[in-house]
Design a protein around this motif. Structure first.
Motif, PDB file in Angstrom:
ATOM      1  N   GLY A  27       0.795  -1.225   0.000  1.00  0.00           N
ATOM      2  CA  GLY A  27       0.000   0.000   0.000  1.00  0.00           C
ATOM      3  C   GLY A  27       0.820   1.263   0.000  1.00  0.00           C
ATOM      4  N   TRP A 167      -8.540  -0.175  -0.809  1.00  0.00           N
ATOM      5  CA  TRP A 167      -8.729   1.270  -0.703  1.00  0.00           C
ATOM      6  C   TRP A 167      -9.965   1.653  -1.492  1.00  0.00           C
ATOM      7  N   TYR A 169     -12.749   5.060  -2.024  1.00  0.00           N
ATOM      8  CA  TYR A 169     -13.088   6.457  -1.761  1.00  0.00           C
ATOM      9  C   TYR A 169     -14.441   6.764  -2.379  1.00  0.00           C
ATOM     10  N   ALA A 175     -10.492   8.668   2.899  1.00  0.00           N
ATOM     11  CA  ALA A 175     -10.864   7.313   2.501  1.00  0.00           C
ATOM     12  C   ALA A 175     -12.126   6.830   3.205  1.00  0.00           C
ATOM     13  N   ASP A 178      -9.614   2.116   4.068  1.00  0.00           N
ATOM     14  CA  ASP A 178      -8.174   2.029   3.846  1.00  0.00           C
ATOM     15  C   ASP A 178      -7.655   0.942   4.779  1.00  0.00           C
ATOM     16  N   ARG A 180      -4.915  -2.321   5.275  1.00  0.00           N
ATOM     17  CA  ARG A 180      -3.636  -2.827   4.784  1.00  0.00           C
ATOM     18  C   ARG A 180      -3.166  -4.005   5.624  1.00  0.00           C
TER      19      ARG A 180
END
Length: 227
Positions: A27, A167, A169, A175, A178, A180
Motif C-alpha cells: 500500500g 482502498w 473512496y 478514505a 483504507d 492494509r
C-alpha cells in the motif's frame, strides 16, 4: 509481482483498488485513488515518481487511455511497468510492459480492470475478471475483495504473497476504506478477516467527522448490536 483490481461503482461512483503481492507493505507504493476523479495502480517495478505523476494526471480528470499513454511516454523503463487506470467516467485502460515476464497480463471490463505480473499463469487474471463480471450487484468494496480472493485461489503469485490492501473512496476527500495487511503468511485471508470486522463500522466512520459526539467505536458497535 502483484495482482490487482481497480474499479468504479456505476451506482455510487465510488472508486477503489485491491491487491496482493509478494513484497511487504504494498500500500505504500502502488495504489492511487483520487476521490471523484479516478483510481489506478502503478506496479511491477514500482517508482514513486511515476506514482506521483499518475496521481497528478488522475486528479486533472484526464481520460484513462490518455493517462496510460502519457505515463508510458514519460518513462524510459516503461517495459518494466504494469499500470491500470479507471477514470471518473468509468473508462478503463491498462498497460503491461514487455519486460514483465511470461505470466503478466491484464483484462479490461466496464468500469474495472484486473492485472497481474509474476503470477502462476493467465488463470489468475482470468479468475479475477470472472469475479468482477459476476458481482455487479455487490457494493464496490465487496467486489474488489472477492476479485483478489479469486486471484489467490487460482494460484496467485508464483513465489507467494505476503501483503495486501483495500482502498475505497467516495465523495469525501478522505478514505471510506483504507485497510492494509503489511506482512502476513496469508494476506488475502487476513484482508478478508479485517474487512469483515471493519465492515459494520463503515457508517460510524462516515458520520463521525460530522458528529464528533458519537460514542467510541466499540460502544457504538455494542449499541447497534443491542438494537
Amino acid at each position: 509481482m502483484t495482482f490487482t483490481v481497480v474499479g468504479r461503482c456505476p451506482r455510487t461512483k465510488m472508486l477503489g483498488v485491491a491487491m496482493a503481492t509478494h513484497a511487504p507493505a504494498v500500500g505504500n507504493r502502488c495504489p492511487v485513488v483520487v476521490p471523484r476523479m479516478g483510481a489506478a495502480s502503478v506496479q511491477a517495478i514500482a517508482d514513486p515518481r511515476l506514482w506521483l505523476l499518475c496521481q497528478k494526471l488522475v486528479a486533472q480528470g484526464w481520460h484513462a487511455g490518455k493517462i496510460i499513454a502519457d505515463l508510458q511516454a514519460s518513462d524510459p523503463n516503461a517495459g518494466l511497468r504494469q499500470i491500470g487506470v479507471v477514470d471518473a467516467w468509468g473508462h478503463a485502460a491498462a498497460f503491461t510492459g514487455s519486460e514483465n515476464g511470461e505470466h503478466a497480463s491484464h483484462i479490461v471490463g466496464e468500469g474495472w480492470l484486473v492485472m497481474g505480473n509474476g503470477v502462476v499463469g493467465p488463470q489468475v487474471i482470468e479468475a479475477m475478471a470472472d469475479s468482477m463480471r459476476s458481482t455487479g450487484d455487490e457494493v464496490l468494496e465487496e467486489r474488489l475483495v472477492r476479485a483478489v480472493q479469486a486471484g489467490g485461489a487460482a494460484g496467485g503469485q508464483a513465489d507467494g504473497h505476503f501483503s495486501s490492501g483495500l482502498w475505497v473512496y467516495g465523495d469525501e476527500p478522505f478514505a471510506y476504506i483504507d485497510l492494509r495487511v503489511d506482512l502476513h503468511d496469508e494476506p488475502i485471508g487476513e484482508l478478508r478477516r479485517v474487512f469483515e470486522w471493519f465492515r459494520p463500522l463503515l457508517p460510524y466512520y462516515a458520520e463521525r467527522p460530522y458528529n464528533p459526539r458519537l460514542p467510541r467505536d466499540d460502544h457504538w458497535r455494542a449499541q447497534q448490536a443491542a438494537g
